[in-house]
Scaffold this motif. Sequence first.
Motif, PDB file in Angstrom:
ATOM      1  N   PRO A   1       2.100   4.554  -4.963  1.00 44.69           N
ATOM      2  CA  PRO A   1       2.358   5.660  -5.894  1.00 44.69           C
ATOM      3  C   PRO A   1       3.457   5.373  -6.908  1.00 44.69           C
TER       4      PRO A   1
ATOM      5  N   ARG B   1       3.145   0.092   5.923  1.00 44.78           N
ATOM      6  CA  ARG B   1       2.799   1.263   5.119  1.00 44.78           C
ATOM      7  C   ARG B   1       3.832   2.375   5.310  1.00 44.78           C
ATOM      8  N   ALA B   2       4.280   2.577   6.544  1.00 44.88           N
ATOM      9  CA  ALA B   2       5.296   3.596   6.817  1.00 44.88           C
ATOM     10  C   ALA B   2       6.602   3.269   6.092  1.00 44.88           C
TER      11      ALA B   2
ATOM     12  N   GLU C   1       0.829  -1.207   0.000  1.00 48.29           N
ATOM     13  CA  GLU C   1       0.000   0.000   0.000  1.00 48.29           C
ATOM     14  C   GLU C   1       0.863   1.256   0.000  1.00 48.29           C
ATOM     15  N   GLY C   2       1.958   1.214   0.772  1.00 51.04           N
ATOM     16  CA  GLY C   2       2.818   2.387   0.873  1.00 51.04           C
ATOM     17  C   GLY C   2       3.543   2.730  -0.414  1.00 51.04           C
ATOM     18  N   ILE C   3       3.913   1.704  -1.204  1.00 51.34           N
ATOM     19  CA  ILE C   3       4.648   1.962  -2.450  1.00 51.34           C
ATOM     20  C   ILE C   3       3.714   2.114  -3.641  1.00 51.34           C
TER      21      ILE C   3
ATOM     22  N   PRO D   1      13.672  10.521   4.481  1.00 52.85           N
ATOM     23  CA  PRO D   1      12.596  10.277   5.449  1.00 52.85           C
ATOM     24  C   PRO D   1      13.146  10.002   6.834  1.00 52.85           C
TER      25      PRO D   1
ATOM     26  N   GLY E   1       6.843   1.513   3.290  1.00 53.82           N
ATOM     27  CA  GLY E   1       6.614   1.770   1.868  1.00 53.82           C
ATOM     28  C   GLY E   1       6.659   3.245   1.542  1.00 53.82           C
ATOM     29  N   GLU E   2       6.070   4.063   2.404  1.00 53.70           N
ATOM     30  CA  GLU E   2       6.095   5.513   2.175  1.00 53.70           C
ATOM     31  C   GLU E   2       7.517   6.058   2.260  1.00 53.70           C
TER      32      GLU E   2
ATOM     33  N   VAL F   1       9.187   5.454  -1.038  1.00 51.78           N
ATOM     34  CA  VAL F   1       8.762   6.446  -2.030  1.00 51.78           C
ATOM     35  C   VAL F   1       9.563   7.733  -1.858  1.00 51.78           C
ATOM     36  N   ARG F   2       9.731   8.174  -0.637  1.00 53.81           N
ATOM     37  CA  ARG F   2      10.467   9.413  -0.379  1.00 53.81           C
ATOM     38  C   ARG F   2      11.949   9.263  -0.725  1.00 53.81           C
TER      39      ARG F   2
END
Length: 354
Positions: A101, A319-320, A97-99, A334, A322-323, A326-327
């Motif tokens: 994007p 999720r954290a 879910e986090g990745i 991050p 994965g986010e 992305v960063r």
Amino acid sequence: MSRESAPRHPTLADVAAKAGVSGSTASLAFSGSGPVSDATKERVLAAAAELGYAGPDPRARSLRRGRSGIVGVVLEERVRAAFLDPVKIRTLDGIAEGIAPLGAGLLLLPDLGEGDSTVSIESAPVDAVVLLWCGLRSAQSVEALRSRGIPTVAIECAVGGGIPRITIDNLEATRRGAEYLRELGHERVAVVALPLDTVRTRGPVTAEALAGATNEVTLERLAGAREVYPDAPAVETAASSIEEGRVAGLALLDVAPGERPTAVIAQSDLLAAGVIQAAEELGIDVPGELSVIGFDGIRVDGLQHDLTTLDQPSAAKGRAAGEAVVRLLAGEEPESVAFTSTLHIGDTTARVAG
């Protein structure tokens, strides 16, 4: 006799010509990333279907972007074992879910130190990597990834600086659970522990075993229990599973009533379910004669109890992570993220029978 030439596969240029649009418009119609009207998109897709064109070559797209479109997840266990653990499944769902994007896929990389995998940390075509509950080989994993320049995020791993970490309050949460047992009057408390390292042995946790332990999660949860019960005996298991909890439970409980613990702190809900199963086999009532507390907050199939447990946000951790990936891929830095677990009081704990 003349050789027949191989059939020519249709190209994006063929589709564009048939649909009466430019090549760039046809490309945007397939990617869905540009200002193309619905009517034009339908015309392009109809032309592609008529010509038998399936879409742009993903390998060429990856080369143009300079990325593989793959995020690796490193496991220090076999993939089958990971998929038997609901906590890891929740965490993997969170990473996906986090990745989202990125439009990337996940590649699971078992790093067992056996050297026989055709796709490894050293060779996998990945854009970034998430280290998942690593232990004995974490230093080697980080070194290999750094040498390749692969952006890395660690979930509950002991890693050096420069790598964002996603953690939970393992020590503090377990201490809260132990304090709750003390409030209920328990004095003889034992711990059923997760593996200390990737060797995954069974048996009593000795000072020698602790000196060589590398599993940060196991060590933190044991430390939390022993802040309240300094002399609590602990049994190491080979995996987080019901059967491993059962084996450890039998070792702790199949003794004279005056020698067995009145409460067990299990370092996972699956292990807790196994301890309860062992108690049932021995005719020990839960919670009347034995209180059991777990860690995770999952639903264990077949368990006929509302387990007292430390509920951790597994999906949010993933999720954290994965986010953070992305960063990192966007050139940002991050920060690490720490989550808190909550004590859920169920029907597997009670006051000491008096």
